[in-house]
Design a protein around this motif. Sequence first.
Motif, PDB file in Angstrom:
ATOM      1  N   ILE A 480      17.008 -24.591  -3.302  1.00 55.38           N
ATOM      2  CA  ILE A 480      15.972 -25.592  -3.637  1.00 55.38           C
ATOM      3  C   ILE A 480      14.715 -25.208  -2.882  1.00 55.38           C
ATOM      4  O   ILE A 480      14.676 -25.231  -1.648  1.00 55.38           O
ATOM      5  CB  ILE A 480      16.417 -27.022  -3.260  1.00 55.38           C
ATOM      6  CG1 ILE A 480      17.717 -27.381  -4.008  1.00 55.38           C
ATOM      7  CG2 ILE A 480      15.304 -28.029  -3.570  1.00 55.38           C
ATOM      8  CD1 ILE A 480      18.247 -28.760  -3.695  1.00 55.38           C
ATOM      9  N   ASN A 481      13.672 -24.829  -3.619  1.00 59.68           N
ATOM     10  CA  ASN A 481      12.405 -24.387  -3.028  1.00 59.68           C
ATOM     11  C   ASN A 481      11.366 -25.503  -3.126  1.00 59.68           C
ATOM     12  O   ASN A 481      11.132 -26.037  -4.208  1.00 59.68           O
ATOM     13  CB  ASN A 481      11.877 -23.139  -3.740  1.00 59.68           C
ATOM     14  CG  ASN A 481      12.817 -21.947  -3.545  1.00 59.68           C
ATOM     15  OD1 ASN A 481      13.366 -21.763  -2.466  1.00 59.68           O
ATOM     16  ND2 ASN A 481      12.991 -21.166  -4.598  1.00 59.68           N
ATOM     17  N   ILE A 482      10.750 -25.826  -2.006  1.00 55.56           N
ATOM     18  CA  ILE A 482       9.663 -26.828  -1.963  1.00 55.56           C
ATOM     19  C   ILE A 482       8.352 -26.068  -1.867  1.00 55.56           C
ATOM     20  O   ILE A 482       8.126 -25.318  -0.918  1.00 55.56           O
ATOM     21  CB  ILE A 482       9.830 -27.785  -0.776  1.00 55.56           C
ATOM     22  CG1 ILE A 482      11.166 -28.522  -0.874  1.00 55.56           C
ATOM     23  CG2 ILE A 482       8.666 -28.773  -0.715  1.00 55.56           C
ATOM     24  CD1 ILE A 482      11.463 -29.410   0.320  1.00 55.56           C
ATOM     25  N   GLY A 483       7.487 -26.239  -2.857  1.00 54.17           N
ATOM     26  CA  GLY A 483       6.220 -25.514  -2.884  1.00 54.17           C
ATOM     27  C   GLY A 483       5.262 -25.958  -1.784  1.00 54.17           C
ATOM     28  O   GLY A 483       5.446 -26.998  -1.137  1.00 54.17           O
ATOM     29  N   ILE A 504      16.238 -34.638  -8.616  1.00 59.20           N
ATOM     30  CA  ILE A 504      16.880 -33.497  -7.937  1.00 59.20           C
ATOM     31  C   ILE A 504      18.383 -33.560  -8.124  1.00 59.20           C
ATOM     32  O   ILE A 504      19.055 -32.532  -8.352  1.00 59.20           O
ATOM     33  CB  ILE A 504      16.499 -33.492  -6.441  1.00 59.20           C
ATOM     34  CG1 ILE A 504      14.987 -33.296  -6.284  1.00 59.20           C
ATOM     35  CG2 ILE A 504      17.236 -32.388  -5.702  1.00 59.20           C
ATOM     36  CD1 ILE A 504      14.484 -33.463  -4.866  1.00 59.20           C
ATOM     37  N   ASP A 505      18.958 -34.775  -8.058  1.00 61.50           N
ATOM     38  CA  ASP A 505      20.408 -34.927  -8.243  1.00 61.50           C
ATOM     39  C   ASP A 505      20.805 -34.497  -9.648  1.00 61.50           C
ATOM     40  O   ASP A 505      21.846 -33.840  -9.836  1.00 61.50           O
ATOM     41  CB  ASP A 505      20.789 -36.386  -7.986  1.00 61.50           C
ATOM     42  CG  ASP A 505      22.284 -36.610  -8.108  1.00 61.50           C
ATOM     43  OD1 ASP A 505      23.048 -35.914  -7.404  1.00 61.50           O
ATOM     44  OD2 ASP A 505      22.702 -37.457  -8.917  1.00 61.50           O
ATOM     45  N   ASN A 506      20.010 -34.854 -10.679  1.00 65.04           N
ATOM     46  CA  ASN A 506      20.313 -34.424 -12.052  1.00 65.04           C
ATOM     47  C   ASN A 506      20.312 -32.901 -12.159  1.00 65.04           C
ATOM     48  O   ASN A 506      21.175 -32.300 -12.812  1.00 65.04           O
ATOM     49  CB  ASN A 506      19.280 -35.004 -13.015  1.00 65.04           C
ATOM     50  CG  ASN A 506      19.678 -36.380 -13.513  1.00 65.04           C
ATOM     51  OD1 ASN A 506      20.721 -36.898 -13.140  1.00 65.04           O
ATOM     52  ND2 ASN A 506      18.836 -36.982 -14.336  1.00 65.04           N
ATOM     53  N   ALA A 507      19.303 -32.247 -11.511  1.00 67.84           N
ATOM     54  CA  ALA A 507      19.214 -30.787 -11.590  1.00 67.84           C
ATOM     55  C   ALA A 507      20.422 -30.123 -10.952  1.00 67.84           C
ATOM     56  O   ALA A 507      20.880 -29.063 -11.409  1.00 67.84           O
ATOM     57  CB  ALA A 507      17.929 -30.320 -10.900  1.00 67.84           C
ATOM     58  N   GLU A 519      12.999 -25.709  -8.320  1.00 62.50           N
ATOM     59  CA  GLU A 519      11.652 -25.531  -7.767  1.00 62.50           C
ATOM     60  C   GLU A 519      10.924 -26.883  -7.796  1.00 62.50           C
ATOM     61  O   GLU A 519      10.913 -27.561  -8.824  1.00 62.50           O
ATOM     62  CB  GLU A 519      10.846 -24.509  -8.584  1.00 62.50           C
ATOM     63  CG  GLU A 519      11.474 -23.130  -8.677  1.00 62.50           C
ATOM     64  CD  GLU A 519      11.252 -22.321  -7.405  1.00 62.50           C
ATOM     65  OE1 GLU A 519      10.424 -22.758  -6.570  1.00 62.50           O
ATOM     66  OE2 GLU A 519      11.902 -21.268  -7.256  1.00 62.50           O
ATOM     67  N   ILE A 520      10.322 -27.251  -6.662  1.00 64.98           N
ATOM     68  CA  ILE A 520       9.553 -28.504  -6.570  1.00 64.98           C
ATOM     69  C   ILE A 520       8.114 -28.128  -6.224  1.00 64.98           C
ATOM     70  O   ILE A 520       7.869 -27.459  -5.220  1.00 64.98           O
ATOM     71  CB  ILE A 520      10.127 -29.453  -5.510  1.00 64.98           C
ATOM     72  CG1 ILE A 520      11.619 -29.707  -5.775  1.00 64.98           C
ATOM     73  CG2 ILE A 520       9.354 -30.774  -5.489  1.00 64.98           C
ATOM     74  CD1 ILE A 520      12.315 -30.479  -4.673  1.00 64.98           C
ATOM     75  N   SER A 521       7.157 -28.555  -7.062  1.00 62.37           N
ATOM     76  CA  SER A 521       5.751 -28.194  -6.845  1.00 62.37           C
ATOM     77  C   SER A 521       4.866 -29.407  -7.107  1.00 62.37           C
ATOM     78  O   SER A 521       5.323 -30.441  -7.593  1.00 62.37           O
ATOM     79  CB  SER A 521       5.340 -27.039  -7.764  1.00 62.37           C
ATOM     80  OG  SER A 521       5.509 -27.401  -9.121  1.00 62.37           O
ATOM     81  N   THR A 522       3.585 -29.270  -6.783  1.00 65.24           N
ATOM     82  CA  THR A 522       2.640 -30.367  -6.978  1.00 65.24           C
ATOM     83  C   THR A 522       1.273 -29.819  -7.347  1.00 65.24           C
ATOM     84  O   THR A 522       0.923 -28.689  -6.995  1.00 65.24           O
ATOM     85  CB  THR A 522       2.518 -31.229  -5.696  1.00 65.24           C
ATOM     86  OG1 THR A 522       1.643 -32.322  -5.962  1.00 65.24           O
ATOM     87  CG2 THR A 522       1.938 -30.422  -4.543  1.00 65.24           C
ATOM     88  N   SER A 534      11.702 -28.346 -11.526  1.00 65.83           N
ATOM     89  CA  SER A 534      12.212 -27.438 -12.557  1.00 65.83           C
ATOM     90  C   SER A 534      13.532 -26.834 -12.097  1.00 65.83           C
ATOM     91  O   SER A 534      13.774 -26.686 -10.895  1.00 65.83           O
ATOM     92  CB  SER A 534      11.186 -26.330 -12.840  1.00 65.83           C
ATOM     93  OG  SER A 534      10.969 -25.547 -11.686  1.00 65.83           O
ATOM     94  N   ASP A 535      14.405 -26.476 -13.072  1.00 60.93           N
ATOM     95  CA  ASP A 535      15.683 -25.827 -12.752  1.00 60.93           C
ATOM     96  C   ASP A 535      15.944 -24.732 -13.773  1.00 60.93           C
ATOM     97  O   ASP A 535      15.255 -24.627 -14.794  1.00 60.93           O
ATOM     98  CB  ASP A 535      16.822 -26.859 -12.747  1.00 60.93           C
ATOM     99  CG  ASP A 535      17.012 -27.509 -14.107  1.00 60.93           C
ATOM    100  OD1 ASP A 535      17.467 -26.817 -15.040  1.00 60.93           O
ATOM    101  OD2 ASP A 535      16.704 -28.710 -14.238  1.00 60.93           O
ATOM    102  N   ASN A 536      16.915 -23.909 -13.499  1.00 64.50           N
ATOM    103  CA  ASN A 536      17.282 -22.819 -14.416  1.00 64.50           C
ATOM    104  C   ASN A 536      18.624 -23.087 -15.077  1.00 64.50           C
ATOM    105  O   ASN A 536      19.419 -22.177 -15.294  1.00 64.50           O
ATOM    106  CB  ASN A 536      17.308 -21.480 -13.668  1.00 64.50           C
ATOM    107  CG  ASN A 536      18.337 -21.464 -12.549  1.00 64.50           C
ATOM    108  OD1 ASN A 536      18.841 -22.515 -12.149  1.00 64.50           O
ATOM    109  ND2 ASN A 536      18.685 -20.277 -12.049  1.00 64.50           N
ATOM    110  N   GLY A 537      18.853 -24.392 -15.381  1.00 68.01           N
ATOM    111  CA  GLY A 537      20.122 -24.769 -16.009  1.00 68.01           C
ATOM    112  C   GLY A 537      20.131 -24.526 -17.501  1.00 68.01           C
ATOM    113  O   GLY A 537      19.393 -23.684 -18.033  1.00 68.01           O
ATOM    114  N   ASP A 538      20.955 -25.336 -18.221  1.00 68.90           N
ATOM    115  CA  ASP A 538      21.139 -25.144 -19.661  1.00 68.90           C
ATOM    116  C   ASP A 538      19.971 -25.667 -20.485  1.00 68.90           C
ATOM    117  O   ASP A 538      19.809 -25.295 -21.652  1.00 68.90           O
ATOM    118  CB  ASP A 538      22.414 -25.854 -20.122  1.00 68.90           C
ATOM    119  CG  ASP A 538      23.657 -25.105 -19.633  1.00 68.90           C
ATOM    120  OD1 ASP A 538      23.536 -23.888 -19.359  1.00 68.90           O
ATOM    121  OD2 ASP A 538      24.718 -25.751 -19.506  1.00 68.90           O
ATOM    122  N   GLY A 539      19.144 -26.542 -19.896  1.00 64.50           N
ATOM    123  CA  GLY A 539      18.059 -27.117 -20.672  1.00 64.50           C
ATOM    124  C   GLY A 539      18.559 -28.243 -21.566  1.00 64.50           C
ATOM    125  O   GLY A 539      19.746 -28.602 -21.566  1.00 64.50           O
TER     126      GLY A 539
END
Length: 622
Positions: A480-483, A504-507, A519-522, A534-539
């Motif tokens: 988990i990356n915090i921008g 975040i829990d859903n991801a 990835e968490i950004s602002t 954002s995540d790299n899951g199934d979408g």
Amino acid sequence: MNPSWRKFKNYWKKLPIEGRGAIAICIPLLCLLGTVVTHILLQREMLAAQMYVDHTHQVLATSQSSFISLLNAETGVRGYYIAKEKVFLQPYNLAITKLDSTLVGLEQLVADNPNQLTRAKMLTQIARNRMDLLQGTIQRVETQQIADATTTIGRLLDGKQQMDRFRAVIDEFEDQEYRFLAERTRSLQEQQQLNITATWVGISIGLVGTALAVRLLKQLATELRDRELRLRESRSLIEAIVANIVDGVAIVNAQGKIESFNNAAIEMFGYTPDEVIGWHWHQLLNQVADDTQKMLFYEPDLLVKAVPNGQIWQAMGQRKNGEWFPIEVSMNGIEFDEDRIAIIRDITDRQQAAAKLAAKARQLSQLNDSLSQSNQLLSQSNQELDQFAYITSHDLKAPLRAIASLSEWIEEDLGTGISEETRLQLYLLRGRVYRMQALLNSLLEYSRAGRTQTAIITVNVEQLLHKIIQALAPPATFVINIGTGMPIMNTRWQPLEQVFTHLIDNAIRHHPTKVGIVEISTIDLGDRYEFAISDNGDGIEPEYQTRIYTIFQTLKARDLQENIGAGLAIVKKVVAAEGGTIQLESVAGRGAIFRFTWLKQPIIVGCTSPMENRDIVASDVP
């Protein structure tokens, strides 16, 4: 034209004429003063240089005097030694009285120069030694002590050596002084030349300043003539405007007597100009009315205190037929010689409109009171709903916990005699009980989402995210990356924490593997921030992207993946309550990006606690 020069010209034109005239007069005076001050300063420098030159000449003259005195003393003693006549001792006796004081004076003259002072002291010592030898020679002549040739030659050689040494030291001393003299003479000449140059420059600047002052004064004279002409034209123009202006206008003199009356004033009061010219303007007022009395009491001399934008007073006018009517009076500071303009406006229509507005305001106030009562009733209803939801949830959870406990007791009582099918059924029973408890908890959280008002405090979003990630405890293989650039802002931390926690829990929970990346950004959007998870899951398939915000909607059967389906519904409700929006960007098989906005200035409602001016750190968040 240079912008700076144009700006200066505009500034110059804005200055009062008397100010510009004073500046024009001051220019040659300042030039003269600058020239005088410069001349005085340079004259002081030149006098100082002259003093240095004179001092060097004095040092040289003193050194020469000491050398000549010593030389004369030696010559006199030699003559006395040869002729045995005391008349030859006159130069020696004169040297005794003058030489020592001359050498002491020389030391004092060069006291500020350590090297020259050392040489002067050496000259004094040599001269005293030489005078002692000469005195010994005189004593031997007087006592007729005739020495042999060898002794005499030795004494002569000693005397010669001392004189040679004296000559060498005094030559070195005078060489240094001549160098000083050359330098100081050159400095004096430079100061003299600089003084002459500065004098001519000062005279030139004074002439330029005088010419500039004359030109400025001519420009001011021309401007004054133009201004006088424009004033006459303006008077004619204003008189023409006054005659046709919609407000009543009366020109009054310094004594308050009316000199002219425009058409609007004639229509307003019903008098003709011939009837009112010569009246005091107070005669147009009803002087027994409260507003008129107040104006005359607080501002008895409007003519004297009138300013270009005169103060507006309310009073009561009186028409020729005796009718009273409300008016506004402004005694304007525009001058015609000593005259003033009294602007009079009939405000009958405006006061009637104000009365109607006041009635509307009372109606709005009553409506506002009614809305306030409704808001209170709604608040009470919300509180009752919260209480009902809590009690209902609590009362429903109690039998569910009993069912789960009973199933465990049955399983324990049957022990090894229970069949695998029965054990599986009991396990499924407890699973349904736990699911029901989770549904009740989610329902309670959803009913409260966006309605619970918490204190507004300073939240460090980066520290809040670390706290949430630590509480969720993702697998060690999950990244988990915090921008960078996470803001520190004043907001309600609990709703923000709720949104981040669910997203975040859903991801994490819906990722197909245990090796995922979040990835968490602002982004700063001015009045709000946009956060992206954002995540790299199934979408998510496009046809499901609108259903995910519906409570208890899941993309997979609960038997395949335990999930209540309330998280995103709660997120959307909380974000909307805080004045933000949420949207999903996803392509099946390529992950998902949830973007939501959050206001920098939180929405303030009546039940919101006052903002607490303190910084929140990770330990401050429950």
